[in-house]
Design a protein around this motif. Structure first.
Motif, short mmCIF file in Angstrom:
data_model
loop_
_atom_site.label_atom_id
_atom_site.label_comp_id
_atom_site.label_asym_id
_atom_site.label_seq_id
_atom_site.Cartn_x
_atom_site.Cartn_y
_atom_site.Cartn_z
N TRP A 1 66.10 53.44 7.13
CA TRP A 1 65.09 54.29 7.74
C TRP A 1 65.75 55.34 8.63
O TRP A 1 65.40 56.52 8.57
N ALA A 2 66.73 54.93 9.46
CA ALA A 2 67.37 55.85 10.41
C ALA A 2 68.08 56.99 9.70
O ALA A 2 68.05 58.13 10.17
N SER B 1 67.40 58.29 6.82
CA SER B 1 66.54 59.09 5.95
C SER B 1 66.20 60.42 6.61
O SER B 1 66.24 60.56 7.84
N SER B 2 65.84 61.39 5.81
CA SER B 2 65.58 62.74 6.31
C SER B 2 64.16 62.86 6.85
O SER B 2 63.27 62.09 6.50
N THR B 3 63.97 63.86 7.71
CA THR B 3 62.65 64.10 8.30
C THR B 3 61.93 65.26 7.64
O THR B 3 60.73 65.42 7.82
N ASP C 1 70.06 65.90 9.72
CA ASP C 1 68.65 65.55 9.59
C ASP C 1 68.55 64.03 9.45
O ASP C 1 68.76 63.48 8.37
N LYS C 2 68.24 63.35 10.54
CA LYS C 2 68.14 61.89 10.56
C LYS C 2 66.94 61.47 11.40
O LYS C 2 66.59 62.14 12.38
N ARG C 3 66.34 60.37 11.01
CA ARG C 3 65.21 59.86 11.78
C ARG C 3 65.65 59.21 13.09
O ARG C 3 64.90 59.20 14.06
N TYR C 4 66.88 58.69 13.10
CA TYR C 4 67.35 58.05 14.33
C TYR C 4 68.87 58.04 14.34
O TYR C 4 69.49 57.50 13.43
N LYS D 1 65.63 60.96 16.92
CA LYS D 1 65.37 61.90 15.83
C LYS D 1 66.27 63.12 15.97
O LYS D 1 66.41 63.69 17.07
#
Length: 342
Positions: free
Chosen positions: A38-39, A41-43, A149-152, A166
């Motif tokens: 999840w972390a 993955s792109s936003t 570009d990362k979620r976390y 983010k």
């Protein structure tokens, strides 16, 4: 008999503990992997990574003569000397630096500038789009390239409350002249690092932007090279060097950015450019490398990491400098050059 029953109970209890421990370990592994994927993955969609932008505000007339001012500035997402440190500056801290950078850039009055480490929508800088903020205030046109570009992002590692979270960040070229197009070259990643590191780490880019200057088209290469792995950085700069001369066949090219290479270091990767006598290095005396004007860190500059290069057959260098007027807005100092078309 009683001893046998006791042994059975002990074995049964041991088996239950083993099963529970195994289930707990499996749960932790699944939770970690779930968080990790999840972390990383792109936003946003990758089709949105590289965009051209036209400012919403009205700006003054641009110069139409053969003189132009160019600059490069690793803006460090306006975090000043807290960049990469385990602290979380306040929103007011960033608001103040936003005002300061607009004022400093207005006084600099560059026609073209390349930024590195500029945030588009990141938790660490309170979700401000620093690129559109600057472009709307001072420039007519922008080319933006996302390289992180990362979620976390779990960095700095401790304490947890200072994690970047983010991340949507990258590079930008801004211009008073219209931008025809941009092409973004993703450079080699650090292969010596483990997969988990590489999956969260930013990409290194050479952002190639074609600008419609009234004298003739200009190509600007905005670079942010690898910071920590010298071998990877060397191969990246080899690629950019070849790209520069390939583009030079048809265009006047200005190469600028954060090269993350200090010429005072033995076998410095930047030497591939400094040793080419066809190139001019702005604000740099190639005959006296040890006296080079340093650009990092702001509070005690002891490394030269930021450069502007051009082909001496294309431009005349009128003036160049490392400017200190921006203060501690970033941990880098800008490099500025005034050029004239030949």
């Amino acid at each position: 008999m009683q001893s046998r029953n006791t042994n059975k109970k002990q074995r049964s209890l041991g088996l239950k503990v083993l099963i529970l421990t195994s289930l707990l370990v499996i749960f932790i592994i699944i939770a970690f992997l779930g968080f990790f994927f999840w972390a990383k993955s792109s936003t946003i969609e990758q089709s949105e990574y590289n965009t051209l932008y036209q400012a919403s505000g009205m700006h003054g007339e641009t110069q139409t003569d053969s003189v132009l001012v160019v600059a490069t500035y690793n803006i460090g997402y306006l975090s000043g000397m807290t960049n990469n440190l385990p602290v979380r500056p306040t929103r007011d801290f960033y608001l103040n630096n936003e005002k300061r950078v607009i004022q400093a850039l207005s006084e600099l009055d560059a026609d073209i500038i390349g930024f590195q480490e500029i945030d588009f929508d990141s938790r660490r800088s309170y979700y401000t789009n620093q690129a559109t903020m600057i472009c709307d205030s001072l420039f007519a046109y922008g080319a933006f390239a996302v390289n992180w570009d990362k979620r976390y992002v779990p960095f700095p590692f401790l304490p947890f409350k200072v994690h970047f979270g983010k991340m949507l960040s990258g590079q930008a070229v801004m211009s008073k002249y219209s931008i025809a197009n941009q092409q973004v070259h993703q450079l080699e990643r650090v292969q010596s690092k483990p997969y988990f590191y590489r999956a969260i780490y930013l990409d290194r880019l050479a952002q190639v932007v074609t600008i419609n200057h009234p004298v003739k088209p200009i190509v600007v290469i905005n670079l942010h090279a690898e910071a920590f792995d010298a071998q990877t950085r060397s191969r990246q700069l080899d690629v950019v060097y070849k790209l520069f001369w390939e583009l030079e066949k048809d265009f006047a090219v200005i190469l600028l950015g954060d090269f993350n290479s200090d010429p005072k270091v033995a076998d410095a990767e930047i030497n591939i450019f400094l040793n080419d006598n066809r190139l001019v290095a702005c604000a740099f005396d190639t005959n006296n490398v040890m006296s080079a004007h340093n650009t990092f860190p702001f509070d005690n500059p002891n490394e030269r990491l930021d450069y502007i290069f051009f082909n001496s057959q294309r431009f005349e260098l009128i003036d160049s400098r490392i400017t200190t007027e921006f203060g501690d807005i970033s941990d880098h100092l800008p490099c500025v050059a005034t050029l004239k078309f030949k």
